[in-house]
Write an enzyme that holds these catalytic residues in place. Structure first.
Site, PDB file in Angstrom:
ATOM      1  N   CYS A 190       0.860  -1.197   0.045  1.00 21.80           N
ATOM      2  CA  CYS A 190       0.079  -0.002  -0.019  1.00 21.80           C
ATOM      3  C   CYS A 190       0.909   1.288  -0.143  1.00 21.80           C
ATOM      4  O   CYS A 190       2.181   1.076   0.162  1.00 21.80           O
ATOM      5  CB  CYS A 190      -0.936   0.013   1.103  1.00 21.80           C
ATOM      6  SG  CYS A 190      -1.853  -1.347   1.407  1.00 21.80           S
ATOM      7  N   ARG A 201       2.116   1.217  -6.103  1.00 26.26           N
ATOM      8  CA  ARG A 201       2.387   0.446  -4.840  1.00 26.26           C
ATOM      9  C   ARG A 201       1.088  -0.740  -4.651  1.00 26.26           C
ATOM     10  O   ARG A 201       1.310  -1.573  -3.851  1.00 26.26           O
ATOM     11  CB  ARG A 201       2.764   1.071  -3.657  1.00 26.26           C
ATOM     12  CG  ARG A 201       4.160   1.904  -3.778  1.00 26.26           C
ATOM     13  CD  ARG A 201       4.292   2.746  -2.665  1.00 26.26           C
ATOM     14  NE  ARG A 201       4.488   1.838  -1.515  1.00 26.26           N
ATOM     15  CZ  ARG A 201       5.582   1.583  -1.025  1.00 26.26           C
ATOM     16  NH1 ARG A 201       6.797   1.935  -1.478  1.00 26.26           N
ATOM     17  NH2 ARG A 201       5.570   0.742  -0.195  1.00 26.26           N
ATOM     18  N   TRP A 248      -3.830  -1.865  -1.297  1.00 24.13           N
ATOM     19  CA  TRP A 248      -3.870  -3.442  -2.162  1.00 24.13           C
ATOM     20  C   TRP A 248      -4.330  -4.348  -1.095  1.00 24.13           C
ATOM     21  O   TRP A 248      -3.587  -4.490  -0.103  1.00 24.13           O
ATOM     22  CB  TRP A 248      -2.136  -3.660  -2.309  1.00 24.13           C
ATOM     23  CG  TRP A 248      -2.082  -5.077  -3.170  1.00 24.13           C
ATOM     24  CD1 TRP A 248      -2.178  -5.101  -4.385  1.00 24.13           C
ATOM     25  CD2 TRP A 248      -1.841  -6.163  -2.659  1.00 24.13           C
ATOM     26  NE1 TRP A 248      -2.046  -6.303  -4.948  1.00 24.13           N
ATOM     27  CE2 TRP A 248      -1.574  -7.156  -3.884  1.00 24.13           C
ATOM     28  CE3 TRP A 248      -1.348  -6.585  -1.612  1.00 24.13           C
ATOM     29  CZ2 TRP A 248      -1.348  -8.432  -3.635  1.00 24.13           C
ATOM     30  CZ3 TRP A 248      -1.083  -8.283  -1.531  1.00 24.13           C
ATOM     31  CH2 TRP A 248      -0.902  -8.894  -2.481  1.00 24.13           C
ATOM     32  N   ASN A 288       0.064   0.601   6.287  1.00 26.05           N
ATOM     33  CA  ASN A 288       0.491  -0.581   5.307  1.00 26.05           C
ATOM     34  C   ASN A 288       0.987  -1.461   6.186  1.00 26.05           C
ATOM     35  O   ASN A 288       1.745  -1.326   7.174  1.00 26.05           O
ATOM     36  CB  ASN A 288       1.700   0.077   4.592  1.00 26.05           C
ATOM     37  CG  ASN A 288       2.343  -0.718   3.622  1.00 26.05           C
ATOM     38  OD1 ASN A 288       1.740  -1.603   3.312  1.00 26.05           O
ATOM     39  ND2 ASN A 288       3.503  -0.116   3.051  1.00 26.05           N
ATOM     40  N   GLY A 289       0.713  -2.845   5.842  1.00 32.83           N
ATOM     41  CA  GLY A 289       1.123  -4.021   6.822  1.00 32.83           C
ATOM     42  C   GLY A 289       0.164  -4.851   7.230  1.00 32.83           C
ATOM     43  O   GLY A 289      -1.063  -4.670   6.435  1.00 32.83           O
ATOM     44  N   GLU A 309      12.226 -15.771 -16.554  1.00 33.70           N
ATOM     45  CA  GLU A 309      11.805 -14.140 -16.489  1.00 33.70           C
ATOM     46  C   GLU A 309      11.193 -13.877 -17.420  1.00 33.70           C
ATOM     47  O   GLU A 309       9.926 -13.192 -17.566  1.00 33.70           O
ATOM     48  CB  GLU A 309      13.278 -13.577 -16.296  1.00 33.70           C
ATOM     49  CG  GLU A 309      13.331 -12.003 -16.645  1.00 33.70           C
ATOM     50  CD  GLU A 309      12.251 -11.485 -15.177  1.00 33.70           C
ATOM     51  OE1 GLU A 309      11.863 -12.213 -14.348  1.00 33.70           O
ATOM     52  OE2 GLU A 309      12.163 -10.337 -15.376  1.00 33.70           O
ATOM     53  N   LYS A 353       7.094 -12.395 -17.084  1.00 33.15           N
ATOM     54  CA  LYS A 353       6.918 -11.061 -17.353  1.00 33.15           C
ATOM     55  C   LYS A 353       5.648 -11.319 -18.319  1.00 33.15           C
ATOM     56  O   LYS A 353       4.706 -10.187 -18.139  1.00 33.15           O
ATOM     57  CB  LYS A 353       8.098 -10.452 -18.605  1.00 33.15           C
ATOM     58  CG  LYS A 353       9.296 -10.068 -17.956  1.00 33.15           C
ATOM     59  CD  LYS A 353       8.985  -8.608 -17.084  1.00 33.15           C
ATOM     60  CE  LYS A 353       8.744  -8.957 -15.954  1.00 33.15           C
ATOM     61  NZ  LYS A 353       9.875  -9.217 -14.956  1.00 33.15           N
ATOM     62  N   GLU A 357       2.393 -11.804 -15.933  1.00 37.74           N
ATOM     63  CA  GLU A 357       2.139 -10.917 -14.873  1.00 37.74           C
ATOM     64  C   GLU A 357       1.518  -9.744 -15.398  1.00 37.74           C
ATOM     65  O   GLU A 357       0.669  -8.876 -15.095  1.00 37.74           O
ATOM     66  CB  GLU A 357       3.071 -10.417 -13.751  1.00 37.74           C
ATOM     67  CG  GLU A 357       4.253  -9.502 -14.693  1.00 37.74           C
ATOM     68  CD  GLU A 357       5.412  -9.125 -13.521  1.00 37.74           C
ATOM     69  OE1 GLU A 357       4.973  -9.011 -12.202  1.00 37.74           O
ATOM     70  OE2 GLU A 357       6.422  -9.206 -13.707  1.00 37.74           O
ATOM     71  N   HIS A 361      10.446 -34.197 -20.449  1.00 39.46           N
ATOM     72  CA  HIS A 361      10.129 -34.925 -19.181  1.00 39.46           C
ATOM     73  C   HIS A 361       8.615 -34.449 -18.864  1.00 39.46           C
ATOM     74  O   HIS A 361       8.170 -34.827 -17.799  1.00 39.46           O
ATOM     75  CB  HIS A 361      11.073 -34.569 -18.264  1.00 39.46           C
ATOM     76  CG  HIS A 361      12.323 -35.081 -18.684  1.00 39.46           C
ATOM     77  ND1 HIS A 361      12.685 -36.375 -18.398  1.00 39.46           N
ATOM     78  CD2 HIS A 361      13.650 -34.326 -18.859  1.00 39.46           C
ATOM     79  CE1 HIS A 361      14.003 -36.492 -18.909  1.00 39.46           C
ATOM     80  NE2 HIS A 361      14.426 -35.229 -19.088  1.00 39.46           N
ATOM     81  N   LYS A 402       3.806  -3.474  -6.374  1.00 43.02           N
ATOM     82  CA  LYS A 402       5.198  -3.153  -6.629  1.00 43.02           C
ATOM     83  C   LYS A 402       6.017  -3.921  -5.518  1.00 43.02           C
ATOM     84  O   LYS A 402       7.060  -4.634  -6.037  1.00 43.02           O
ATOM     85  CB  LYS A 402       5.847  -1.585  -6.852  1.00 43.02           C
ATOM     86  CG  LYS A 402       7.056  -1.722  -7.354  1.00 43.02           C
ATOM     87  CD  LYS A 402       7.450  -2.089  -8.631  1.00 43.02           C
ATOM     88  CE  LYS A 402       8.785  -2.028  -9.120  1.00 43.02           C
ATOM     89  NZ  LYS A 402       9.172  -2.857 -10.163  1.00 43.02           N
TER      90      LYS A 402
END
Ligand code: M6R
Length: 607
Positions: free
Chosen positions: A2, A27, A73, A99-100, A480, A484, A487, A503, A602
């Site tokens: 947040c 954020r 968030w 925040n938390g 990666e 990308k 997301e 496999h 973020k």
């Protein structure tokens, strides 16, 4: 996660809070709200949705000069108006943004309910607002202190009371808070981007500290009310660096910034001619690091991918046994951390909760703990024994791009630094560093051909399943590339070491399925060409990232994205870029919000 901003001074708070929220929106962005002191009351407006929705609800005439604001968030409770911050106490005179995560909120909620308090949201945050109100007897700072003593969990908070005009109280444990010191005003925020428009002079609040802000004073104390003499520091980022600068999205801007970012990251840190690496941040622990017998790299997400590249680099260049661990796993299992173990935590934000917890676990077990961090003064930077900053500038887009290449570059420097103190010859280091010095220019060449990646995205953006395959140093790049894509475009993508395909995942391949191979020249080129044939013969569409001049690959791939030649260990610095571009364009073509993908934030400051 947040974002928090608070203001106290002579100017009208509302536009400052809104502008700060917009800068913090990356954020967290499922709801937002603010509280402004106005004529002995608190004017509170909150709304589910983006800040633009909140703006429509606001009374533009609010003239108060003290206020707090929040972009959320969701963790506890859905993103609704009621769950948006600020939350208030029973009297409505105290408002708080947080925040938390408050771990014992259920127990406190039960206690407060027994005292006759009614709750209006499903959040853990409201419990803290109510608890502060419960203790309040005319001294906000004291009530906050008392409430925080009863709390377990993490928090960065800012609180105002209608009864104490011109006062904001803020405190932190586990979630960052920065105090900006202006002329006749103070701004408190969860990151520097919301402060820079007002001042570059800041105090980084430490865990267990609180600050009482008035127009003229920032009084820092511990939770036990012991005064702290804070260190005032200069933020190294400028406002221009955190603006879009004509780009449509931060992600695109940050992809294109990579040549300059890498130059900044490498500047003054290497002498290719003599094969020497200078890392000022490691000088004090150089001896201990050189004697290390075992390195553990720990991180999350993209930073974990760069750690995997680091593992290969450390073992190849420095011959030190190295392993890469998800921070979330490391912290809860029983890792072997013997004498002589070095743990390196890698994090763009330096706030990721799992990474912080992993490094604290490593410290307790006696390891030398180093940080590879972008945000100067962040928690990982402060909690580690030593470390190396990325210096790639602020990364605002939720999808990490320039931080990835910066992390790989820093890990390459550390590997070479260590290698030179062990078995690596000056000639080998010279060759390696000279190749590293060429990377920024080579990145520019890739970016000059960015349209080619867009053409690939155009052809396949509507396909719902992709595979990314690579070997050796390009195996983490495959991971990666897939991360990308998923997301930001919500396409399902998997990254794998190419040989693993047979496999199991080979069963997924059907006609036209996009399969991205990182097939650059090097020790495993022939092997990966075999894997390409395996995909082709099952009807998959091959998109290859290959080394310039490789004409053979054009005969078996439907699309080839060329990158300049470099040493194998440095290839991820180049091969990752076309994959960033494919993901970006696919997301744009699918009308996704590139910089603020759904469900993501973020930095992840909760478990
Ligand atoms: O700030 P950090 O580097 O610690 O963040 C770690 C991950 O949360 C982050 O890399 C995440 O995976 C990115 N969104 C990926 O693009």
């Amino acid at each position: 996660m947040c974002g928090i901003i608070g203001y106290v001074g002579d100017r009208t708070a509302l536009p400052i809070l809104i502008e700060g929220l917009k800068r913090l929106e990356y954020r967290g962005y499922d709801s937002a709200g603010l509280a402004v002191q106005e004529n002995g009351k608190l004017a509170i407006t909150k709304s589910a949705g983006r800040i633009s929705v909140l703006e429509q609800k606001l009374n533009p005439d609010l003239a108060g000069t003290t206020g707090i604001a929040h972009t959320r968030w969701a963790t506890h409770g859905a993103p609704t108006d009621a769950n948006a911050h600020p939350h208030t106490d029973a009297t409505g005179h105290i408002a708080l943004v947080h925040n938390g995560i408050i771990e014992n909120y259920l127990a406190i909620r039960t206690y407060l309910k027994q005292q006759g308090i009614t709750f209006h949201s499903e959040t853990d945050t409201e419990v803290l607002a109510q608890l502060i109100g419960h203790f309040y007897d005319g001294n906000l700072e004291q009530a906050v202190r008392q409430a925080l003593h009863d709390l377990s969990g993490t928090y960065g908070i800012a609180v105002v009371s209608a009864d104490e005009p011109g006062v904001v109280v803020a405190a932190r444990r586990g979630s960052p808070l920065i105090v900006g010191i202006g002329r006749g005003e103070h701004v408190v925020a969860s990151d520097a981007s919301a402060i820079l428009a007002h001042t570059s002079q800041v105090i980084y609040l430490r865990d267990g500290e609180m600050v009482t802000l008035t127009r003229d004073r920032a009084r820092v104390t511990t939770l036990e009310a012991i005064p702290v003499a804070p260190e005032v520091q200069e933020v190294e980022w400028s406002l221009e660096q955190i603006e879009l600068d004509g780009y449509e999205h931060y992600m695109l801007k940050e992809i294109f910034e990579q040549p300059t970012a890498l130059e900044n990251c490498l500047r003054g840190r290497m002498d290719p001619r003599n094969g020497i690496v200078h890392l000022g941040g490691l000088v004090d622990c150089s001896r201990e690091l050189t004697r290390t017998k075992h390195i553990i790299l720990t991180a999350c997400g993209t930073a974990w991918h760069s750690a995997l590249v680091g593992e290969y680099l450390f073992e190849e260049l420095a011959r030190v046994p190295t392993e890469t661990e998800y921070a979330s796993e490391f912290r809860y299992r029983n890792p072997v951390v013997d004498e002589g173990t070095t743990v390196i935590a890698i994090s763009q934000s330096g706030e990721t909760l799992d990474t912080l917890a992993a490094l604290s676990e490593a410290k307790q077990r006696g390891a030398l703990v180093l940080g590879v961090v972008n945000v100067v003064g962040s928690a990982v930077a402060r909690e580690t024994d030593a470390g190396v900053y990325l210096h790639v500038g602020p990364e605002i887009g939720v999808a990490s791009t320039k931080a990835f290449t910066g992390q790989v570059a820093v890990l390459a420097l550390i590997a070479c630094y260590l290698g030179r103190r062990k078995h690596m010859s000056a000639a080998a280091a010279s060759e390696f560093l000279a190749a590293l010095a060429r990377i920024p220019k080579q990145m520019e060449q890739i970016l000059d051909r960015a349209d080619q990646a867009r053409a690939v995205a155009q052809q396949y953006a509507q396909r719902e399943n992709w595979l990314y395959l690579g070997r050796g140093y390009n195996y983490p790049v495959a991971l990666e590339g897939a991360l990308k894509l998923k997301e930001i475009s919500y396409i399902h993508a998997e990254g794998l070491p190419a040989a693993e395909m047979k496999h199991g995942p080979i069963a997924l391949i059907n006609k036209g399925m996009p399969v991205v191979f990182i097939a650059t020249s090097g020790s495993q080129y022939d092997k990966i060409m075999n894997n390409i044939e395996e995909v082709r013969s099952r009807g998959g569409s091959v998109i290859a990232v290959a080394t310039e001049g490789d004409r053979d690959i054009a005969r078996c791939a439907e699309h080839v994205l060329y990158v300049p030649d470099t040493l194998e260990p440095l290839q991820p610095l180049l091969t990752s870029i076309p994959l960033q571009l494919i993901a970006y364009h696919a997301a744009v073509l699918r009308n996704c919000n590139v910089d603020k993908p759904r469900n993501l934030a973020k930095s992840v400051t909760v478990e």
